[in-house]
Design a protein around this motif. Structure first.
Motif, mmCIF file in Angstrom:
data_model
loop_
_atom_site.group_PDB
_atom_site.id
_atom_site.type_symbol
_atom_site.label_atom_id
_atom_site.label_comp_id
_atom_site.label_asym_id
_atom_site.label_seq_id
_atom_site.Cartn_x
_atom_site.Cartn_y
_atom_site.Cartn_z
ATOM 1 N N VAL A 1 1.048 -0.991 0.592
ATOM 2 C CA VAL A 1 0.425 -0.338 0.558
ATOM 3 C C VAL A 1 0.646 1.199 0.134
ATOM 4 O O VAL A 1 1.869 1.010 1.048
ATOM 5 N N THR A 2 0.432 2.317 -0.943
ATOM 6 C CA THR A 2 1.714 2.880 -1.138
ATOM 7 C C THR A 2 0.673 3.960 -1.683
ATOM 8 O O THR A 2 -0.588 3.829 -1.943
ATOM 9 N N ALA A 3 1.298 5.661 -1.729
ATOM 10 C CA ALA A 3 0.746 6.539 -1.708
ATOM 11 C C ALA A 3 -0.288 7.186 -2.699
ATOM 12 O O ALA A 3 -1.349 7.093 -2.940
ATOM 13 N N ASP A 4 0.919 6.636 -3.882
ATOM 14 C CA ASP A 4 -0.282 6.409 -5.176
ATOM 15 C C ASP A 4 -0.173 5.862 -5.571
ATOM 16 O O ASP A 4 -0.482 5.278 -7.325
ATOM 17 N N GLY A 5 -0.386 4.349 -5.231
ATOM 18 C CA GLY A 5 -0.199 3.124 -6.111
ATOM 19 C C GLY A 5 1.187 2.421 -6.862
ATOM 20 O O GLY A 5 0.478 1.728 -7.193
ATOM 21 N N THR A 6 2.194 3.079 -6.573
ATOM 22 C CA THR A 6 3.004 2.381 -7.317
ATOM 23 C C THR A 6 4.532 2.184 -6.458
ATOM 24 O O THR A 6 4.161 2.325 -5.369
ATOM 25 N N LEU A 7 5.596 1.649 -7.188
ATOM 26 C CA LEU A 7 6.680 1.114 -6.005
ATOM 27 C C LEU A 7 7.232 0.878 -6.858
ATOM 28 O O LEU A 7 7.600 1.105 -7.876
ATOM 29 N N ALA B 1 1.157 -3.161 -5.930
ATOM 30 C CA ALA B 1 0.461 -2.227 -5.620
ATOM 31 C C ALA B 1 -0.204 -1.602 -5.149
ATOM 32 O O ALA B 1 -1.306 -1.548 -6.331
ATOM 33 N N MET B 2 -1.053 -1.230 -4.506
ATOM 34 C CA MET B 2 -2.288 -0.175 -4.394
ATOM 35 C C MET B 2 -2.283 0.557 -3.694
ATOM 36 O O MET B 2 -1.267 1.001 -2.873
ATOM 37 N N THR B 3 -3.655 1.418 -3.872
ATOM 38 C CA THR B 3 -4.078 2.268 -3.254
ATOM 39 C C THR B 3 -4.400 2.960 -1.740
ATOM 40 O O THR B 3 -4.917 1.907 -1.691
ATOM 41 N N GLU B 4 -4.101 2.945 -0.649
ATOM 42 C CA GLU B 4 -5.096 3.099 0.845
ATOM 43 C C GLU B 4 -6.565 3.182 0.016
ATOM 44 O O GLU B 4 -7.460 2.138 0.513
ATOM 45 N N ALA B 5 -7.175 3.303 -0.951
ATOM 46 C CA ALA B 5 -8.619 4.083 -0.830
ATOM 47 C C ALA B 5 -8.654 2.176 -1.412
ATOM 48 O O ALA B 5 -10.151 2.456 -1.349
ATOM 49 N N ALA B 6 -8.079 1.474 -2.226
ATOM 50 C CA ALA B 6 -8.746 0.502 -2.509
ATOM 51 C C ALA B 6 -7.887 -0.722 -2.074
ATOM 52 O O ALA B 6 -8.537 -2.111 -2.291
ATOM 53 N N VAL B 7 -8.005 -0.762 -0.961
ATOM 54 C CA VAL B 7 -7.447 -1.948 0.194
ATOM 55 C C VAL B 7 -9.098 -2.113 0.997
ATOM 56 O O VAL B 7 -9.106 -1.091 1.379
ATOM 57 N N PRO B 8 -9.548 -3.106 0.740
ATOM 58 C CA PRO B 8 -11.195 -3.058 2.291
ATOM 59 C C PRO B 8 -10.581 -3.733 2.866
ATOM 60 O O PRO B 8 -9.875 -4.407 3.211
ATOM 61 N N THR C 1 -11.830 -3.898 7.078
ATOM 62 C CA THR C 1 -13.377 -4.305 8.517
ATOM 63 C C THR C 1 -12.949 -2.835 9.290
ATOM 64 O O THR C 1 -12.615 -1.698 8.923
ATOM 65 N N GLY C 2 -14.332 -2.764 9.914
ATOM 66 C CA GLY C 2 -14.715 -1.570 10.825
ATOM 67 C C GLY C 2 -13.390 -0.982 11.700
ATOM 68 O O GLY C 2 -13.754 -0.221 12.033
ATOM 69 N N THR C 3 -13.020 -1.987 11.669
ATOM 70 C CA THR C 3 -11.497 -1.777 12.841
ATOM 71 C C THR C 3 -10.565 -1.886 12.202
ATOM 72 O O THR C 3 -8.869 -1.410 12.825
ATOM 73 N N GLY C 4 -10.052 -1.230 10.898
ATOM 74 C CA GLY C 4 -9.285 -0.934 10.082
ATOM 75 C C GLY C 4 -7.993 -2.039 9.138
ATOM 76 O O GLY C 4 -8.017 -1.732 8.279
ATOM 77 N N LYS C 5 -9.113 -2.911 9.955
ATOM 78 C CA LYS C 5 -8.033 -4.672 9.445
ATOM 79 C C LYS C 5 -8.627 -4.969 7.595
ATOM 80 O O LYS C 5 -9.524 -4.456 8.313
ATOM 81 N N VAL C 6 -6.726 -5.262 7.495
ATOM 82 C CA VAL C 6 -7.178 -5.599 5.893
ATOM 83 C C VAL C 6 -8.546 -6.797 5.704
ATOM 84 O O VAL C 6 -8.166 -7.968 6.569
ATOM 85 N N ARG C 7 -9.332 -6.561 5.221
ATOM 86 C CA ARG C 7 -9.453 -8.423 4.615
ATOM 87 C C ARG C 7 -9.375 -9.442 3.647
ATOM 88 O O ARG C 7 -9.472 -8.871 2.345
ATOM 89 N N ARG C 8 -8.411 -9.712 4.522
ATOM 90 C CA ARG C 8 -7.802 -10.607 3.648
ATOM 91 C C ARG C 8 -8.360 -11.824 2.033
ATOM 92 O O ARG C 8 -8.094 -11.151 1.302
ATOM 93 N N HIS C 9 -9.043 -12.459 2.587
ATOM 94 C CA HIS C 9 -9.503 -13.369 1.123
ATOM 95 C C HIS C 9 -10.658 -12.268 0.649
ATOM 96 O O HIS C 9 -10.824 -12.357 -0.815
#
Length: 529
Positions: A467-473, A493-500, A502-510
Motif C-alpha cells: 500500500v503506497t501513496a500513489d499505488g506504485t512501487l 501495489a495499491m492505494t489505501e482507498a483500494a484496500v477492503p 473491516t470496521g476496525t481498520g484490518k485488511v479483509r484478506r480473503h
C-alpha cells in the motif's frame, strides 16, 4: 462503583455525584440537540429518551434490536437504551456491506433495525434491502420508503428499567471479519460486564484511569471493546472523556489540541493515520501518560513516535491481544527505554497471559497435543470471560470450543517465560514462514510503503500487496529488500482507498485475495475461522 446494569449505568454514575464531562468531535446521530458536550445527567436523560422511542417503535423485553449506522459512540447509548427495555442490542458496523450485512441481519431476524436512509439507499442501489430482514426499521437521518422516520416515534415515555439474569443474553457484537462473513458473538452480563469490565474498573497503579485524567477514545464504536470500555471508564469517573470519530489528521489535530489527552486509546489504524501529528511543534500528545491499543499489533516505529512525543516521564504503551469471544488474553507494556532494543518483528510479541484471568497453551493442530516452548502451534485459551455462543452458528461454536478451552484459530510460539509470539492466523499460515513477521520486516525496509499485506493463495508463494501513496512501487528497492527472505511472488501495489477493510481498520484478506487472483482459497485449512 462497579458496573452491572448497563441500562441504568449513566443514572447510577450521575446519582453517585460524578463530574465527568463528555466532549464530542461532532454531534450524535441520535435525534437530540446538536451539542458536543454532555454531563452524566444529560447522558442518562438521553438514554431514557432513546428507550422511549425504541419502545414506541415496538421494542420490548427479549426483542433483538440491530443497530447499523455511522461510526460514533452513540452506538453504546442506543445499546444501553435497548438493554433498559430488556431487549438485546446487536451492534453492526456500517462498514459491513452487501452479502455480509445481509447474512448477519438474516441470522438476527431483529424486531427492529435502527439505521440511516443513506445506508438503505446504498444497499438498495446494489439490489439489497436490509429493511426487509427486520420486522420494523427506524431511520435516524431522513425519511425513506419502507422505514419509520425517528421523529414519528420520538417523545414517548420510557417504561421502567427492566433487569435480567446475569447469564441471560445481554449484547451481540460481531468479529472483525478479515477472513469472510463475521461471526455474531453473544455476551451475557456475567461474561462482558462482570469478567471483563469490572476488572478494568479497578484503580491499578499506572494503567488505570484516574479522576484527573482526560481520556480520549478513537475507536470503532460498534465493537465489543468499546461497549466494555463504556462500562468501566464511567465507573472510574475521569474529569473528561473525549470521543474522536473524524480521523483525518487536520480534523483530529484541532479536537485533540482542544482536549489534550492524558490517556489515549485508539485503533492501530488510527494511530498510524495520526502519526504525522507527533512530529508537529504544537502536537497534542505531550500530556499522555498511557497509550492503549487493541485489535492488532502496532509497529515499533509508530510506538516510538508516540512515546517520543509525550513529555511525561514513565509514559507507558499497553498493548492487548484478544478476541471478541474472549476479551483480552495477553498484555504487553512498552516504554521509551524498552523500544530502543526492539527490531522489526517485535510487534508480534504479544506479552503474557492476563494474570489470574487467562490460561494459554500451544498445541499441535492435527492432534491437539500440547507442544513445548519454541514450537509453533495452534493457540488454545481458557478464560471465564468466554462468551456463551455464536448467534445462529451453534455448530461453528462447538467446533472451536474444546471443553473449557477455546480455539483462537491463531498460530503462535510460546517461549519459556510464557510470552507469546504471534505468527499467523491458521487459515493464512504457510509452514515454516510467518507472513505477519515478514510484513513487519518489509515495512521497516521500505519506508515509502504505508502497509504491507502478505496474502497466501493455496499452492502459490505468498503474494505481497504494498500500500503506497500513489499505488506504485519501486521494483529495484523491493528486490533488494527481499533478497534474504523466503521466496515471494511478484508484488502488487495499491492505494489505501483500494484496500477492503473491516470496521476496525484490518485488511479483509480473503476479499483482497479474491479480487487479485479470482480465488479465495488459502494455504491454511480454515477449520477454525
Amino acid at each position: 462503583m462497579r458496573p452491572h446494569d448497563m441500562g441504568v449505568l449513566f443514572d447510577e454514575c450521575a446519582q453517585r455525584g460524578g463530574a465527568t464531562l463528555v466532549h464530542l468531535d461532532r454531534p450524535f446521530d441520535l435525534p437530540t440537540e446538536r451539542r458536543t458536550s454532555y454531563d452524566l445527567a444529560q447522558l442518562a436523560t438521553l438514554v431514557e429518551e432513546t428507550a422511549g422511542w425504541l419502545a414506541a417503535a415496538g421494542v420490548g423485553p427479549g426483542h433483538l434490536v440491530a443497530i447499523v449506522k455511522d461510526n460514533h459512540w452513540d452506538y453504546d447509548l442506543l445499546a444501553c437504551a435497548a438493554i433498559r427495555l430488556g431487549a438485546v442490542p446487536a451492534q453492526l458496523t456500517a462498514r459491513l456491506t452487501g452479502e455480509p450485512l445481509m447474512v448477519l441481519l438474516a441470522r438476527l431476524s431483529p424486531r427492529l433495525l435502527v439505521t440511516t436512509a443513506a445506508l438503505l439507499r446504498r444497499e438498495r442501489a446494489a439490489g439489497l434491502d436490509p429493511a426487509g430482514l427486520a420486522e420494523r426499521t427506524v431511520v435516524l437521518d431522513a425519511p425513506i420508503e419502507g422505514a419509520i422516520p425517528v421523529d414519528e416515534v420520538r417523545g414517548s415515555t420510557a417504561p421502567a428499567p427492566r433487569g435480567r439474569g446475569d447469564d441471560e443474553l445481554l449484547v451481540i457484537h460481531h468479529t472483525s471479519g478479515t477472513t469472510g462473513v463475521p461471526k455474531l458473538v453473544g455476551h451475557s452480563t456475567r461474561t462482558i460486564i462482570h469478567k471483563l469490565a469490572r476488572p478494568e474498573a479497578v484503580r491499578l497503579p499506572k494503567i488505570a484511569v484516574r479522576r484527573d485524567d482526560t481520556v480520549v477514545n478513537a475507536s470503532s464504536y460498534a465493537h465489543g471493546r468499546t461497549f466494555c470500555w463504556t462500562a468501566s471508564v464511567f465507573c472510574l469517573a475521569p474529569r473528561e472523556i473525549a470521543i474522536l470519530t473524524r480521523q483525518t489528521v487536520d480534523e483530529a489535530d484541532l479536537f485533540l489540541r482542544a482536549h489534550p489527552p492524558t490517556v489515549l486509546e485508539a485503533l492501530p489504524a488510527t494511530f498510524a493515520e495520526l502519526r504525522p501529528l507527533t512530529a508537529r511543534l504544537d502536537q497534542p500528545f505531550r500530556r499522555v501518560r498511557l497509550f492503549i491499543s487493541t485489535y492488532d499489533a502496532v509497529h515499533p516505529p509508530t510506538l516510538r513516535a508516540y512515546l517520543g512525543a509525550t513529555g511525561r516521564r514513565g509514559a507507558v504503551w499497553m498493548q492487548g491481544w484478544g478476541q471478541t469471544e474472549t476479551g483480552p488474553l495477553t498484555f504487553r507494556f512498552h516504554t521509551r527505554r524498552g523500544l530502543r532494543r526492539t527490531d522489526a518483528t517485535d510487534a508480534r510479541h504479544l506479552g503474557r497471559p492476563v494474570p489470574f484471568k487467562t490460561r494459554l497453551r500451544v498445541v499441535d493442530p492435527a492432534t491437539f497435543a500440547p507442544l513445548p516452548a519454541g514450537r509453533p502451534g495452534l493457540v488454545l485459551v481458557r478464560t471465564a470471560a468466554r462468551a456463551p455462543s455464536y448467534v445462529g452458528e451453534v455448530g461453528r461454536w462447538r467446533a472451536k470450543a474444546r471443553g473449557a478451552w477455546w480455539n483462537t484459530g491463531d498460530i503462535a510460539v510460546r517461549d519459556r517465560s510464557g510470552a507469546v509470539r504471534l505468527l499467523d492466523r491458521e487459515v493464512d499460515h504457510v509452514p515454516g514462514v510467518s507472513c505477519l513477521e515478514l510484513e513487519d520486516v518489509l515495512e521497516s525496509r521500505l519506508p515509502w510503503v504505508r502497509e504491507c499485506v502478505l496474502l497466501t493463495p493455496a499452492g502459490r508463494r505468498p503474494l505481497p500487496v504494498l500500500v503506497t501513496a500513489d499505488g506504485t512501487l519501486d521494483g529495484v528497492a523491493f528486490k533488494s529488500a527481499v533478497e534474504d527472505l523466503p521466496p515471494l511472488d511478484e508484488p502488487v501495489a495499491m492505494t489505501e482507498a483500494a484496500v477492503p477493510r473491516t470496521g476496525t481498520g484490518k485488511v479483509r484478506r480473503h476479499a483482497l485475495l479474491e479480487r487479485l487472483t479470482g480465488r479465495s482459497d488459502t494455504s491454511g485449512t480454515g477449520r477454525w475461522t
